[in-house]
Design a protein around this motif. Sequence first.
Motif, short mmCIF file in Angstrom:
data_model
loop_
_atom_site.label_atom_id
_atom_site.label_comp_id
_atom_site.label_asym_id
_atom_site.label_seq_id
_atom_site.Cartn_x
_atom_site.Cartn_y
_atom_site.Cartn_z
N ASP A 61 1.73 10.44 -6.51
CA ASP A 61 0.80 11.59 -7.30
C ASP A 61 -0.17 10.82 -8.11
OD1 ASP A 61 2.74 13.49 -6.46
OD2 ASP A 61 3.83 13.22 -8.13
N ARG A 62 -0.04 9.68 -8.68
CA ARG A 62 -1.16 8.95 -9.38
C ARG A 62 -2.24 8.57 -8.37
NH1 ARG A 62 1.76 5.47 -11.72
NH2 ARG A 62 1.15 3.84 -10.20
N SER A 63 -2.07 7.97 -7.31
CA SER A 63 -2.95 7.43 -6.49
C SER A 63 -3.93 8.38 -5.68
CB SER A 63 -2.37 6.36 -5.29
OG SER A 63 -1.53 7.06 -4.64
N ALA A 64 -3.14 9.53 -5.60
CA ALA A 64 -3.76 10.73 -4.94
C ALA A 64 -5.04 11.31 -5.89
CB ALA A 64 -2.91 11.77 -4.63
N THR A 65 -4.72 11.23 -7.18
CA THR A 65 -5.77 11.67 -8.18
C THR A 65 -6.89 10.57 -8.97
OG1 THR A 65 -4.14 11.53 -9.73
CG2 THR A 65 -4.40 13.71 -8.55
N GLU A 66 -6.40 9.43 -8.65
CA GLU A 66 -7.15 8.27 -9.53
C GLU A 66 -8.57 7.90 -8.75
OE1 GLU A 66 -6.10 3.77 -11.01
OE2 GLU A 66 -5.12 4.64 -9.22
N PHE A 67 -8.78 8.11 -7.90
CA PHE A 67 -10.37 8.12 -7.14
C PHE A 67 -10.40 8.93 -5.90
CE2 PHE A 67 -8.89 3.66 -8.39
CZ PHE A 67 -10.12 3.54 -9.30
N THR A 68 -11.63 9.31 -5.76
CA THR A 68 -12.11 10.10 -4.65
C THR A 68 -12.51 9.29 -3.56
OG1 THR A 68 -12.66 11.86 -6.20
CG2 THR A 68 -13.44 12.05 -3.86
N TYR A 69 -11.98 9.42 -2.49
CA TYR A 69 -12.38 8.60 -1.32
C TYR A 69 -12.09 9.05 0.19
CZ TYR A 69 -7.27 7.63 -1.46
OH TYR A 69 -5.95 7.74 -1.43
N THR A 70 -12.69 8.70 0.84
CA THR A 70 -12.41 8.96 2.27
C THR A 70 -11.63 7.83 2.96
OG1 THR A 70 -14.44 7.95 3.22
CG2 THR A 70 -14.32 10.36 2.75
N ILE A 71 -10.73 8.03 3.90
CA ILE A 71 -9.83 6.97 4.39
C ILE A 71 -9.86 7.41 6.15
CG2 ILE A 71 -7.68 8.29 4.16
CD1 ILE A 71 -6.50 5.75 3.58
N GLN A 72 -10.21 6.26 6.71
CA GLN A 72 -10.18 6.21 8.45
C GLN A 72 -9.17 5.32 8.72
OE1 GLN A 72 -14.03 5.69 9.93
NE2 GLN A 72 -13.38 6.13 11.83
N LEU A 73 -8.22 5.64 9.60
CA LEU A 73 -7.37 4.59 10.39
C LEU A 73 -8.22 4.19 11.50
CD1 LEU A 73 -4.56 3.48 10.69
CD2 LEU A 73 -4.11 5.59 12.16
N THR A 74 -8.38 2.64 11.38
CA THR A 74 -9.25 1.80 12.29
C THR A 74 -8.43 1.15 13.23
OG1 THR A 74 -9.55 0.17 10.71
CG2 THR A 74 -10.90 1.87 10.73
N GLY A 75 -7.20 0.85 12.71
CA GLY A 75 -6.37 -0.09 13.83
C GLY A 75 -4.78 0.11 13.55
N ALA A 76 -4.22 -0.62 14.42
CA ALA A 76 -2.92 -0.58 14.27
C ALA A 76 -2.08 -1.78 14.94
CB ALA A 76 -1.94 0.61 14.83
N GLN A 77 -1.00 -2.44 14.30
CA GLN A 77 -0.67 -3.46 15.26
C GLN A 77 1.18 -3.25 14.96
OE1 GLN A 77 -2.15 -6.91 12.97
NE2 GLN A 77 -3.30 -7.27 14.68
#
Length: 119
Positions: A61-77
């Motif tokens: 809940d806190r991390s969802a509202t602390e900052f405004t940002y875009t997030i893009q999944l760039t890779g997986a291992q």
Amino acid sequence: MHDNEPRTITPDALPEMIIRYLKARLEHDSATAITAFTGDATVIDDGRTHEGTAAIERWLDRSATEFTYTIQLTGAQQADATHYTATHHLEGDFPGGTVDLHYRFTLRDGLVERLVIEP
């Protein structure tokens, strides 16, 4: 290639509970995100440890509202049957403005037992 060396996989090859967690985080849906974790799970983010469902839910809940940002999944291992890493590129109003973060998942019984988020 050694057995313990992570191998690159396509992001859609990540296990269902990891995809469910990542999608829910994108949608700021903490109620769905928490369902991906075991009851005694641990999350380590920004050097802080959150243990158990209640603490993880507060963190979500806190991390969802602390900052405004875009997030893009760039890779997986995948390291083995229970260890996966999802790499994300974030841009936003947090200190530094951009960062690539590795979400390191440890699975148990079809759920996330441990998540470590680090550069």
